[in-house]
Enzyme design. Structure first.
Site, PDB file in Angstrom:
ATOM      1  N   GLU A 169      10.028  -4.817  -1.493  1.00 57.71           N
ATOM      2  CA  GLU A 169       9.349  -4.472   0.110  1.00 57.71           C
ATOM      3  C   GLU A 169      10.066  -4.949   0.971  1.00 57.71           C
ATOM      4  O   GLU A 169       9.993  -5.752   2.039  1.00 57.71           O
ATOM      5  CB  GLU A 169       8.295  -4.891   0.124  1.00 57.71           C
ATOM      6  CG  GLU A 169       6.872  -4.966  -0.257  1.00 57.71           C
ATOM      7  CD  GLU A 169       5.449  -5.123  -0.260  1.00 57.71           C
ATOM      8  OE1 GLU A 169       5.057  -5.894   0.820  1.00 57.71           O
ATOM      9  OE2 GLU A 169       4.391  -4.630  -1.007  1.00 57.71           O
ATOM     10  N   ASN A 210      11.337  -1.514  -5.033  1.00 56.74           N
ATOM     11  CA  ASN A 210       9.573  -1.210  -4.758  1.00 56.74           C
ATOM     12  C   ASN A 210       9.006  -1.744  -3.731  1.00 56.74           C
ATOM     13  O   ASN A 210       9.747  -2.778  -2.860  1.00 56.74           O
ATOM     14  CB  ASN A 210       8.970  -2.662  -5.901  1.00 56.74           C
ATOM     15  CG  ASN A 210       7.679  -1.672  -5.993  1.00 56.74           C
ATOM     16  OD1 ASN A 210       7.232  -0.628  -6.645  1.00 56.74           O
ATOM     17  ND2 ASN A 210       6.837  -2.740  -6.011  1.00 56.74           N
ATOM     18  N   HIS A 246      -0.031   2.870  -2.789  1.00 55.14           N
ATOM     19  CA  HIS A 246      -1.856   2.998  -1.899  1.00 55.14           C
ATOM     20  C   HIS A 246      -1.806   3.933  -0.919  1.00 55.14           C
ATOM     21  O   HIS A 246      -0.935   4.022  -0.209  1.00 55.14           O
ATOM     22  CB  HIS A 246      -1.381   1.200  -1.443  1.00 55.14           C
ATOM     23  CG  HIS A 246      -0.600   0.496  -2.073  1.00 55.14           C
ATOM     24  ND1 HIS A 246      -1.883   0.080  -3.513  1.00 55.14           N
ATOM     25  CD2 HIS A 246       0.304  -0.543  -2.347  1.00 55.14           C
ATOM     26  CE1 HIS A 246      -1.017  -1.250  -4.097  1.00 55.14           C
ATOM     27  NE2 HIS A 246      -0.033  -1.943  -3.417  1.00 55.14           N
ATOM     28  N   GLU A 275       1.669   0.792  -8.564  1.00 53.38           N
ATOM     29  CA  GLU A 275       0.498   0.257  -7.974  1.00 53.38           C
ATOM     30  C   GLU A 275      -0.257   0.958  -7.241  1.00 53.38           C
ATOM     31  O   GLU A 275      -0.667   0.802  -6.552  1.00 53.38           O
ATOM     32  CB  GLU A 275       1.073  -1.321  -6.685  1.00 53.38           C
ATOM     33  CG  GLU A 275       2.198  -1.656  -7.276  1.00 53.38           C
ATOM     34  CD  GLU A 275       2.565  -2.822  -5.913  1.00 53.38           C
ATOM     35  OE1 GLU A 275       2.030  -2.815  -4.974  1.00 53.38           O
ATOM     36  OE2 GLU A 275       3.370  -3.733  -5.868  1.00 53.38           O
ATOM     37  N   ASP A 277      -3.556   3.068  -5.533  1.00 46.35           N
ATOM     38  CA  ASP A 277      -4.965   2.900  -5.953  1.00 46.35           C
ATOM     39  C   ASP A 277      -4.709   3.765  -4.711  1.00 46.35           C
ATOM     40  O   ASP A 277      -4.445   4.515  -3.452  1.00 46.35           O
ATOM     41  CB  ASP A 277      -5.648   1.402  -5.551  1.00 46.35           C
ATOM     42  CG  ASP A 277      -4.429   0.909  -4.208  1.00 46.35           C
ATOM     43  OD1 ASP A 277      -4.006   1.088  -3.106  1.00 46.35           O
ATOM     44  OD2 ASP A 277      -4.925  -0.290  -4.699  1.00 46.35           O
TER      45      ASP A 277
END
Length: 355
Positions: A169, A210, A246, A275, A277
């Site tokens: 990030e 990432n 996400h 990651e 979801d």
């Protein structure tokens, strides 16, 4: 991500869960056209690692969580246990129990490991942030601290980590380099330094940048592409791009994601969805679950359709331990299994993916 306390006595005694015969003994390409029985079998069939984030407390304390994790997944990521605040809460005093437990469990169950994360602006130890803020840690010392941290952690797991999220990030939502202590004190060169140090510490690990919203945010995409091009021009060892994935069903699915992924893999990087979801505004309805399943499947389809995409990891596989409700008020049900580990439509949708 939510912080967890490490209560790990049970994990040292946990035995490896035997793999189902179909997962342990079959090889890619041997499954024919039938639907796989589980995600591990799917992983072998589509030749993509299928992973999950792992929380260490349930790994130690919840037998059903541990059994499901080890049955379903070929790849794991420590959700919090490898973050700096967890491994060095006091300067020079290391607590590796949680990270070690994740790695040992993965080795027993034939799972690869993603290291997460070496450099981030969040979940830093208080001694570090306080020292930078009050001036007792100056830029020169901070650079040495960062180097030592990378060598200490990546070196500890040398040969045991398939891929590291080296920097996490580093671009904000406006497409600027994130105004972290690293940028403020060390300048943008800290990114290249981190990759070089990580490669020296573990020459065999794949090294990733990432980020979140990288599936659709044009400003973030362009800045990250520029970072990658600059690193490669300087012969900095960068091997992969991580798309966190996400998503929320209240927003349109990022339909340009395949094109975005290709922009990065065309630069020679491997790709991973790191990651994934898909949250929803509660309450849960069958219609929302169907949309969620579609989003999960489309992300995996994007990975499978790009030959350089090697990993698809969900950020926890059960709503019992999802980070979403703690961060998004009124939202949840973001994972592929419910609190009782019953598969949702999203789980079944993933099993239908074909290469």
């Amino acid at each position: 991500m939510k912080r967890v306390l490490l209560g790990l006595a049970a994990i040292a005694l946990a035995v490896a869960v035997p793999l189902p015969a179909t997962a342990a003994q079959t090889h890619p390409g041997q499954h024919g056209g039938r639907t796989p029985d589980n995600l591990r079998e799917l992983s072998h069939k589509i030749k993509v690692y299928i992973g999950s984030a792992v929380a260490v407390t349930p790994l130690a304390d919840e037998e059903d969580y541990r059994r499901t994790l080890n049955r379903e997944f070929t790849h794991v990521t420590a959700e919090n246990a490898m973050k700096w605040a967890e491994v060095e809460p006091q300067r020079g005093q290391y607590t590796w129990d949680g990270a070690d437990a994740v790695v040992r469990n993965a080795q027993r169950n034939h799972q690869k490991v993603r290291g997460h994360t070496l450099v981030w602006h969040n979940q830093l130890p208080e001694w570090l942030t306080t020292g930078v803020a009050d001036g007792s840690i100056d830029a020169a010392e901070l650079r040495g601290i960062l180097r030592d941290h990378i060598f200490k952690e990546a070196g500890r797991y040398r040969g045991k980590i398939r891929a590291w999220d080296v920097v996490n990030e580093v671009v904000d939502d406006e497409g600027n380099l994130r105004n972290s202590i690293w940028l403020e004190k060390l300048g943008p060169g800290y990114i290249a330094d981190a990759f070089r140090w990580a490669h020296q510490a573990d020459p065999h690990a794949k090294l990733y940048i990432n980020d979140y919203n990288l599936e659709w945010n044009t400003a973030k995409i362009n800045q990250t592409l520029n970072i990658v091009k600059d690193l490669k021009a300087k012969r900095v060892p960068i091997h992969g791009i991580g798309f966190q994935g996400h998503l929320g069903i209240q927003y349109d699915y990022p339909a340009d994601f395949p094109t975005v992924m290709k922009q990065f893999t065309d630069l020679g990087l491997e790709a991973a969805i790191t990651e994934a979801d898909v949250r929803m505004v509660l309450p849960v309805t069958p219609e929302k679950l169907a949309t969620q399943a579609d989003y999960y499947k489309r992300m995996l389809d994007t990975c499978v359709d790009n030959r350089r995409c090697v990993e698809y990891t969900v950020w926890s596989f059960t709503d019992r331990h999802s980070w979403v409700p703690g961060w998004f008020e009124g939202e949840g049900a973001a994972t592929i299994m419910d609190e009782n580990l019953a598969p949702k439509p999203a789980y079944d949708a993933l099993l239908t993916v074909r290469r």
